[in-house]
Motif scaffolding. Structure first.
Motif, mmCIF file in Angstrom:
data_model
loop_
_atom_site.group_PDB
_atom_site.id
_atom_site.type_symbol
_atom_site.label_atom_id
_atom_site.label_comp_id
_atom_site.label_asym_id
_atom_site.label_seq_id
_atom_site.Cartn_x
_atom_site.Cartn_y
_atom_site.Cartn_z
ATOM 1 N N ALA B 773 4.619 17.069 70.781
ATOM 2 C CA ALA B 773 3.257 17.000 70.261
ATOM 3 C C ALA B 773 3.282 16.779 68.765
ATOM 4 N N ALA B 774 4.189 17.510 68.068
ATOM 5 C CA ALA B 774 4.271 17.350 66.621
ATOM 6 C C ALA B 774 4.679 15.935 66.263
ATOM 7 N N VAL B 775 5.605 15.381 67.052
ATOM 8 C CA VAL B 775 6.005 13.992 66.799
ATOM 9 C C VAL B 775 4.831 13.060 67.076
ATOM 10 N N GLY B 776 4.162 13.332 68.179
ATOM 11 C CA GLY B 776 3.079 12.460 68.600
ATOM 12 C C GLY B 776 1.958 12.406 67.590
ATOM 13 N N ILE B 777 1.655 13.532 66.978
ATOM 14 C CA ILE B 777 0.544 13.538 66.023
ATOM 15 C C ILE B 777 0.876 12.678 64.822
ATOM 16 N N GLY B 778 2.123 12.834 64.380
ATOM 17 C CA GLY B 778 2.482 12.114 63.165
ATOM 18 C C GLY B 778 2.839 10.651 63.426
ATOM 19 N N ALA B 779 2.955 10.270 64.684
ATOM 20 C CA ALA B 779 3.464 8.937 64.984
ATOM 21 C C ALA B 779 2.356 7.898 64.888
ATOM 22 N N SER B 780 2.793 6.691 64.632
ATOM 23 C CA SER B 780 1.854 5.580 64.648
ATOM 24 C C SER B 780 1.518 5.251 66.097
ATOM 25 N N PRO B 781 0.444 4.542 66.349
ATOM 26 C CA PRO B 781 0.100 4.219 67.741
ATOM 27 C C PRO B 781 1.241 3.534 68.465
ATOM 28 N N GLU B 782 1.925 2.696 67.746
ATOM 29 C CA GLU B 782 3.050 2.007 68.397
ATOM 30 C C GLU B 782 4.151 2.996 68.777
ATOM 31 N N GLN B 783 4.407 3.943 67.853
ATOM 32 C CA GLN B 783 5.408 4.968 68.146
ATOM 33 C C GLN B 783 4.950 5.863 69.288
ATOM 34 N N GLN B 784 3.647 6.120 69.317
ATOM 35 C CA GLN B 784 3.144 6.968 70.403
ATOM 36 C C GLN B 784 3.393 6.337 71.762
ATOM 37 N N GLN B 785 3.179 5.009 71.768
ATOM 38 C CA GLN B 785 3.414 4.303 73.034
ATOM 39 C C GLN B 785 4.866 4.446 73.474
ATOM 40 N N ARG B 786 5.751 4.239 72.521
ATOM 41 C CA ARG B 786 7.167 4.362 72.838
ATOM 42 C C ARG B 786 7.494 5.787 73.296
ATOM 43 N N LEU B 787 6.814 6.704 72.662
ATOM 44 C CA LEU B 787 7.048 8.099 73.020
ATOM 45 C C LEU B 787 6.634 8.383 74.456
ATOM 46 N N VAL B 788 5.471 7.852 74.806
ATOM 47 C CA VAL B 788 4.971 8.060 76.171
ATOM 48 C C VAL B 788 5.921 7.448 77.177
ATOM 49 N N ILE B 789 6.372 6.278 76.863
ATOM 50 C CA ILE B 789 7.310 5.622 77.787
ATOM 51 C C ILE B 789 8.566 6.456 77.952
ATOM 52 N N ALA B 790 8.998 7.023 76.820
ATOM 53 C CA ALA B 790 10.253 7.773 76.880
ATOM 54 C C ALA B 790 10.123 9.025 77.719
#
Lengths: 98, 832
Positions: B773-790
């Motif tokens: 969650a902490a990563v997700g908040i600070g991440a850019s939308p593109e990073q969030q997408q990658r995060l979700v995929i991961a």
């Protein structure tokens, strides 16, 4: 004095005392003195089958020198504090020895 | 000479055998009768002079001269003119020499002669000796009462043994005449021993006659006429009711009759002229409560102060029963009774006198009874003990300090447990704080909070004082030698513990020998187990010192009080030096050696549970700069930190070993809150720097697989987010942060799936979701997408798994997932 100090905090707690002759007695710790003599109330002798002569004993005074173990209620022991108290005791002893 | 006026001449020396009976000889009662008969025959023609008293009297009284009566006076309470008798006259000692024999003799006597009275017969010697003592003690004796014919004294049983009976000669003879006439038939049986039945028969025969009752107690020995059987027959009434009645019983009854209060108000008496016997017979002690009515000295009685009157009227009350009791056996003629018992009375005047003295003494001592409450006494005792300890020279420190030193655990424990605890599972740091603050408060004088323990503490302090007194006495150098002044040698004492030293070798003061034995400290490594543990202990002792210092912190100084300012400055100085010591012992500033196998001393320090536990306490005593240094140290060494290094997932194991899990648990409970507490206040640039350190110095992928590692990362990320939300971050700082974050994200992306505990049911994975969650908040939308995929797989797995769980557990798991989902703007509900 550390043990005395420590056991004093356990008054009115249920402890199990194992004597050097293997008798184990559970009871409410009523008081302790500096020799670690112990007064127990509401006594239960574990392994009562082996020691039937104790079946009617309700309270007792135990000479400190015959005690092998005292089993404590863990929740009643403040370990951190006890550690500090032990350090102080050690420091006191060292101070005295000097 | 004789102490009690007994004839101490041996029987063979005694002129008229059988006349005189001491307590040690048991004369043949019939020999006397025979002799008396002889005498009677000798002058039976002279009726006007039936008995010549001189014949029956051995003249011992005349032998006694006044000088030798000195002790008699002392014994019987007279003799104010007896100078030689000092105050140390051993009355009891002398009496004790015969006391036993008296009792034995009495029993034996009554056994031998069943019919005979326990009361011994008249003793002329005493007769001769007593009158003058009685006459000579008019003022100070206090015995005047006993001369009152109406007064019937007690203690007859004992006094009878003295064998003294006093009676006027005239009356004696009169009685003899009376006796002689009605009993001629008895003469024949004179020498015959009578059985009990015979005695009783005789008694019955004579029963109706009033005469027997009038027979004086002490006839036998002086009776020259052959009336022995008769006498014996007549005696029994006396021993049965009268003399054998234990006097103690009577007196005990009297004592009960008088309210104790009266005793206390009894006016003080004149000091007794006699030394109190060192030991008192038991019955005297029993009589201690006897009302002192008959020991009021005569002077007092003559002119009683107004306050004394009520007590003066007291005596009749107890005396009435006594009179009755005593009179019972000898009924008829009270006047005669008086004569009979008079000599006995004289005999035990001294008993009463002793009792009176004792009672007086007790009274004097008991005047202050009940003035002090037990608390008062306790208080006094404590003061005395304090002085004792002070005299032993062992209390330089204050009482409270000593108590804390001796009884630290109990004191602090009862402070903590006695107080209502808001959070039963307070973290250790709070606990430490609690116990210190509370201790300080109480010792500072706010003791009222702990009222219910005050009595306990009181006793305890007593105990401790005793303890310390004993200890001081032990420590005090004992006098092992006694050097008597002027003597040439020494006398040395020894006991079991310190035997007498045969050799006295003086140790050199500077114990150089002992020092050299100690090996110089081998400085193999600052991180070896032993030195780390030593550091740890010195950290703790420094901590305790600092905590003690905190307790003794002087009040905030008044600006106008230079002394207080001075004190405060000194205190600050001490604290600072302690802080320096603590810092040194922590070894945080030890140089970092890259690429080495031995961990940094501070990291080794943290590897021990007690090292972890020390962190919260340390953090309370160090400043921000030191805190950030510690945090930096931890972050830099994150992958060598035991809770990270040993927590690396091992293939085939679902979770780390128990010991490691405990260490992790302890670390997150003890260390993490302190770190978090600091990070939450840390400036943004420090956060950025720390993140940079993590990326540069540690294997991020490795630490991200551990709970502590993720925890620290979460800590940093969330702090950055908070700073950003609050708008406190400058544009440049934020740029820096984003750079670092991107690096971190890129590093972690391949392993996002691995940061979870291996199995989905392996336990708590909340910390992972928090991190995501902490990563997700600070991440850019593109990073969030990658995060979700991961982590998509894990999310789905958890949702599916939670359906098999009970409702509450399922919602907990889903809640954790949702923590992450919401951070990136999603919700688990959408997956439903």
């Amino acid at each position: 004095m550390l043990f005395f100090s420590f056991f004093k905090t356990l008054t009115n707690q249920t402890v199990t005392i194992e004597l050097k002759n293997d008798i184990r007695i559970r009871g409410t710790l009523k008081s302790v003195d500096q020799y670690l003599n112990i007064k127990l109330d509401d006594v239960d002798v574990l392994d009562l089958d082996k020691y039937p002569h104790l079946s009617s004993v309700k309270n007792m005074f135990i000479r400190g020198s015959v005690v092998r173990y005292v089993m404590l209620p863990r929740s009643e022991v403040d370990i951190g504090l006890l550690e500090d108290a032990t350090r102080r005791e050690a420091a006191n002893q060292a101070g005295k020895a000097r | 000479m004789s102490f009690f006026g007994f004839n101490t001449t041996l029987p063979r020396d005694r002129a008229p055998a059988g006349e005189q009976r001491g307590i040690f000889d048991t004369p043949d009662p019939f020999a006397e009768v025979a002799r008396a008969r002889l005498a009677a025959n000798f002058r039976d023609d002279k009726d006007d002079d039936v008995i010549d008293f001189e014949d029956t009297y051995d003249g011992l009284g005349d032998q006694l001269d006044d000088d030798q009566d000195a002790f008699n006076d002392d014994t019987f309470g007279g003799g104010f003119d007896t100078g030689p008798v000092g105050k140390d006259f051993d009355f009891f000692g002398k009496t004790a020499q015969v006391a036993d024999v008296i009792g034995e003799e009495q029993i034996r006597y009554s056994l031998q002669k069943p019919g005979a009275p326990a009361t011994a017969p008249s003793q002329p010697t005493a007769d001769a000796a007593l009158p003058d003592t009685a006459d000579q003690k008019p003022k100070r004796s206090g015995y005047e009462k006993y001369n009152d014919p109406g007064y019937i004294p007690d203690l007859q049983a004992k006094s009878s043994v003295w064998g003294m009976s006093k009676k006027p000669e005239q009356q004696f003879q009169q009685q003899l005449q009376q006796l002689q006439q009605p009993t001629p038939q008895m003469v024949a049986q004179a020498k015959k021993m009578l059985s009990l039945e015979e005695v009783e028969a005789q008694l019955r025969r004579q029963g109706p006659s009033s005469l027997p009752a009038q027979i004086p107690l002490s006839l036998p020995q002086s009776m020259p006429e052959p009336t022995q059987p008769l006498q014996r027959a007549q005696m029994p009434p006396l021993p049965e009711g009268f003399p054998q009645l234990p006097p103690e019983i009577l007196q005990a009854q009297f004592a009960k009759g008088v309210p104790p209060a009266l005793l206390q108000h009894q006016p003080p008496m004149v000091p007794e002229p006699y030394p109190l016997p060192p030991n008192l017979p038991i019955h005297m002690l029993q009589n201690a409560n006897l009302p002192p009515q008959h020991m009021v000295p005569p002077q007092r009685q003559a002119m009683p102060p107004a306050a004394q009157r009520p007590q003066q009227q007291q005596p009749p009350l107890p005396q009435a029963p006594r009179g009755n009791n005593v009179q019972l056996p000898v009924i008829t003629n009270s006047q005669q009774l008086m004569h009979l018992t008079e000599e006995q009375r004289v005999a035990y005047l001294m008993e009463d006198a002793k009792r009176a003295k004792r009672n007086h003494k007790i009274f004097l001592l008991s005047r202050g009874n009940g003035l002090m409450t037990p608390q008062d006494k306790n208080f006094i005792t404590r003061i005395q003990l304090q002085q004792l300890v002070a005299a032993a020279g062992n209390v330089a420190d204050s009482d409270a300090e000593a108590v804390l030193a001796e009884d630290f655990y109990y004191q602090v424990y009862s402070q903590i447990r006695g107080a209502p605890r808001q959070h039963p599972h307070q973290p250790l740091g709070h606990f430490a704080q609690t116990y210190l603050l509370q201790t300080g408060n109480r010792l500072g004088g706010h003791g009222s909070r702990r009222q219910f323990q005050s009595a306990d503490n009181h006793m305890q302090r007593m105990q401790q004082q005793v303890q310390r007194a004993v200890e001081a006495a032990k420590q005090k150098p004992k006098n092992k030698q006694l050097i008597i002044e002027g003597s040439l040698g020494k006398i040395s004492f020894s006991n079991a513990k310190t035997p007498k030293p045969m050799l006295n070798i003086k140790r050199p003061e500077s114990s150089e020998g002992a020092k050299t034995v100690k090996k110089p400290h081998t400085d193999l490594s600052v991180s070896d187990r032993k030195s780390v543990l030593t550091n740890l202990e010195s950290v703790y002792s420094t901590l305790m010192d600092m905590e003690d210092m905190e307790r003794t912190m002087p009040p905030p100084p008044d600006e106008n009080d230079p002394e207080a300012i001075q004190k405060h400055m000194e205190w600050r100085q001490k604290i600072r030096s302690l802080n320096q010591k603590l810092w040194r012992n922590l070894k945080v500033m030890e140089p970092i050696v890259p690429n080495t196998n031995t961990p940094h001393p501070f990291i080794a320090f943290l590897a021990y549970p007690k090292g972890k536990k020390a962190i919260p306490r340390i953090f309370r005593h160090i400043d921000q700069e030191q805190r950030v240094t510690i945090l930096t140290m931890i972050v830099v060494h994150l992958d060598s930190l035991d809770v990270v290094r040993r927590a690396q997932p091992v293939p085939g194991e679902t979770q780390p070993s128990l010991a490691v899990r405990e260490a992790i648990e302890l670390f997150s409970q003890a260390v993490m809150p302190s770190l978090l507490g600091y990070v939450n206040e840390a400036p943004f640039n420090i956060i950025i720097g720390l993140l940079g350190l993590v990326i540069a110095q540690t294997h991020v992928q490795m630490i991200s697989r551990t709970r502590i590692g993720l925890g620290i990362l979460t800590m940093l990320l969330s702090r950055a987010e908070i700073v950003k939300e609050a708008g406190q971050a400058t544009e440049r700082d934020w740029q820096q942060w984003v750079e670092k974050f991107n690096v971190l994200f890129d590093t972690l992306e391949p392993t996002f799936a691995d940061i979870f505990p291996s199995a989905i049911n392996a336990g708590d994975d909340m910390y992972v979701w928090q991190f995501l969650a902490a990563v997700g908040i600070g991440a850019s939308p593109e990073q969030q997408q990658r995060l979700v995929i991961a982590v998509k797989d894990r999310v789905m797995e958890t949702v599916t798994y939670s359906k098999t769980l009970p409702a509450d557990m399922a919602s907990a798991r889903l809640g954790n997932v949702n923590l992450f989902m919401r951070a990136i703007g999603l919700d688990v509900e959408l997956l439903g």
